[in-house]
Motif scaffolding. Structure first.
Motif, PDB file in Angstrom:
ATOM      1  N   SER A 378       0.814  -1.228   0.000  1.00  0.00           N
ATOM      2  CA  SER A 378       0.000   0.000   0.000  1.00  0.00           C
ATOM      3  C   SER A 378       0.842   1.269   0.000  1.00  0.00           C
ATOM      4  O   SER A 378       0.408   2.306  -0.496  1.00  0.00           O
ATOM      5  CB  SER A 378      -0.939   0.008   1.210  1.00  0.00           C
ATOM      6  N   SER A 379       2.070   1.184   0.552  1.00  0.00           N
ATOM      7  CA  SER A 379       2.923   2.379   0.606  1.00  0.00           C
ATOM      8  C   SER A 379       3.975   2.380  -0.500  1.00  0.00           C
ATOM      9  O   SER A 379       4.820   3.269  -0.550  1.00  0.00           O
ATOM     10  CB  SER A 379       3.614   2.465   1.974  1.00  0.00           C
ATOM     11  N   SER A 380       3.928   1.396  -1.366  1.00  0.00           N
ATOM     12  CA  SER A 380       4.919   1.304  -2.436  1.00  0.00           C
ATOM     13  C   SER A 380       4.715   2.428  -3.459  1.00  0.00           C
ATOM     14  O   SER A 380       3.591   2.851  -3.737  1.00  0.00           O
ATOM     15  CB  SER A 380       4.799  -0.047  -3.145  1.00  0.00           C
ATOM     16  N   GLY A 381       5.808   2.881  -4.038  1.00  0.00           N
ATOM     17  CA  GLY A 381       5.714   3.922  -5.066  1.00  0.00           C
ATOM     18  C   GLY A 381       5.607   3.353  -6.469  1.00  0.00           C
ATOM     19  O   GLY A 381       5.605   4.098  -7.450  1.00  0.00           O
ATOM     20  N   LYS A 382       5.515   2.023  -6.578  1.00  0.00           N
ATOM     21  CA  LYS A 382       5.430   1.385  -7.896  1.00  0.00           C
ATOM     22  C   LYS A 382       4.070   1.668  -8.538  1.00  0.00           C
ATOM     23  O   LYS A 382       3.082   1.898  -7.858  1.00  0.00           O
ATOM     24  CB  LYS A 382       5.607  -0.130  -7.760  1.00  0.00           C
TER      25      LYS A 382
END
Length: 420
Positions: A378-382
């Motif tokens: 959920s916090s990934s920048g992908k």
């Protein structure tokens, strides 16, 4: 006897059948604006006048309405939409002429014929390739429906049909103008697609090509204006191509589009959306697969603003129809790969719907993902496409989960169709 056919056209039973068929086919209005729903009211007050004009040969069709539709491979195809009354009359004529011509047509002709289909054409082509005919003469008739010579066509019809009133009305249908930008343009060639009679007329004309191919002992399949001749070698194919080109130009006044036609190995060409491999097995042509993927991309576009349930319903409707046509493709791996790609598109769609970190995290946890992994995703920048391929997302949105959502599996559905 074919000298009193107009009386058969005007028989009540034939007209009732024609009316029902036109109603069932629906379609848009012609140049007069009359809809299919208006036809019953019109016939209730004008039927005698209409039928009398058919019997005495005074019936005159109205101009057709020009409509341009996109071709699957790019470009535009011209349709000519007749008025509802003209469609009704054409259908009544078609019902009388079709039983006369059907027994005369070639067994290698499959388009626009009762009891015949594209699948039958493909299976016959497959049998030719399996017998060792690995080369195909793929002939594309240049703008066939726009280039039909009226005199040549009428002479072929008159060989069988002797009713002068009927011949006169058929010619009038051929020469009725086409409305373009509010102006009626006269027409001196072509039989525009859009009316019930045009497919039969095209088969009557091209039956002469079929008979010539049969006379020469060739193995071929024709579906409308799509003609494939199967031979043992490139040299034989080149001879066939040149001789058929001369025949079409001199006898039928038709031209082959050299840019779109070829003599080639069967796997290098497509036929009716399929590709036939050298051993005769059938697969989906690359162009057909690309068009399907483009449609799926359109349905799963992440900014469409549709609920996930609605996207699934729309996708299922398309996939079932598409697979029913391409069910002859014999490669389970093709369907499995497409299934996997579709699920990945839908994983993107579902994640994008959640938008922010907290809803994504809660959604993943609700599907059994541990807190730490859910927080990482959920916090990934992908981007959504990269996230959709991660182990965590796959573990949450599994094949079983998609089955619970009601998504059609192409590989499973194909297996059922094959066994049926």
């Amino acid at each position: 006897m074919t000298v009193e056919l107009m009386a058969q056209v005007c028989l009540r039973a034939n007209l009732v059948k024609a009316y029902k068929r036109v109603r069932a086919n629906k379609g848009s209005a012609g140049v007069d604006g009359m809809t299919v729903d208006d036809l019953k009211l019109y016939l209730s007050s004008h039927s005698e006048e209409l039928f009398q004009s058919l019997r005495d040969g005074s019936y005159r069709p109205q101009a057709v309405r020009k409509v341009m539709i996109p071709k699957p491979g790019g470009g535009k195809r011209q349709l000519g939409i007749p008025t509802v009354i003209d469609r009704f009359v054409q259908q009544a004529i078609h019902q009388v002429l079709s039983p006369i011509y059907e027994p005369m047509f070639s067994g290698s002709s499959f388009g626009f014929r009762p009891g015949r289909s594209a699948h039958m054409a493909l299976l016959q082509a497959k049998s030719y390739v399996e017998s060792g005919r690995e080369w195909v003469v793929d002939m594309d008739l240049e703008k066939f429906f726009d280039r039909v010579n009226h005199d040549v066509l009428m002479s072929r019809i008159a060989r069988v049909i002797k009713d002068k009133q009927l011949l006169k009305i058929i010619r009038r249908f051929l020469t009725s103008g086409i409305m373009q930008d509010g102006v009626i343009v006269s027409r001196h060639e072509g039989t525009p697609q859009g009316g019930p009679l045009s497919p039969l007329l095209s088969n009557i004309l091209l039956d002469e090509l079929d008979k010539e191919l049969e006379r020469r002992g060739h193995k071929f399949c024709r579906y409308a204006d799509d003609v494939n001749v199967y031979v043992h070698s490139k040299r034989a194919g080149e001879r066939v191509y040149l001789s058929m080109k001369q025949f079409l130009e001199t006898k039928l006044k038709l031209r082959i589009n050299d840019a779109k036609s070829a003599v080639a190995k069967v796997q290098e060409r497509k036929f009716l959306g399929y590709r036939i491999l050298g051993d005769g097995s059938l697969s989906v042509a690359p162009e057909s697969l690309k068009r399907a993927k483009d449609k799926i991309r359109q349905l799963t576009r992440r900014n469409r603003g549709r609920s996930f349930e609605q996207v699934i319903r729309e996708l299922n409707r398309y996939l079932k129809g598409w697979l029913n046509y391409f069910k002859l493709a014999e490669f389970i791996k093709l369907w499995e790969r497409l299934d996997s790609w579709i699920r990945r598109k839908l994983r993107c769609y579902k994640l994008k719907q959640r938008k922010k970190c907290s809803p994504i995290r809660k959604f993943l946890i609700s599907l059994g993902v541990d807190e730490r992994s859910a927080r990482q995703i959920s916090s990934s920048g992908k981007g959504w496409w990269r996230l959709s391929r991660t182990y965590t997302v796959h573990r949450a949105l599994t094949v079983s989960w998609f089955k619970q959502q009601g998504l059609v599996s192409l590989s499973v559905h194909w297996s059922k169709l094959v066994k049926a």
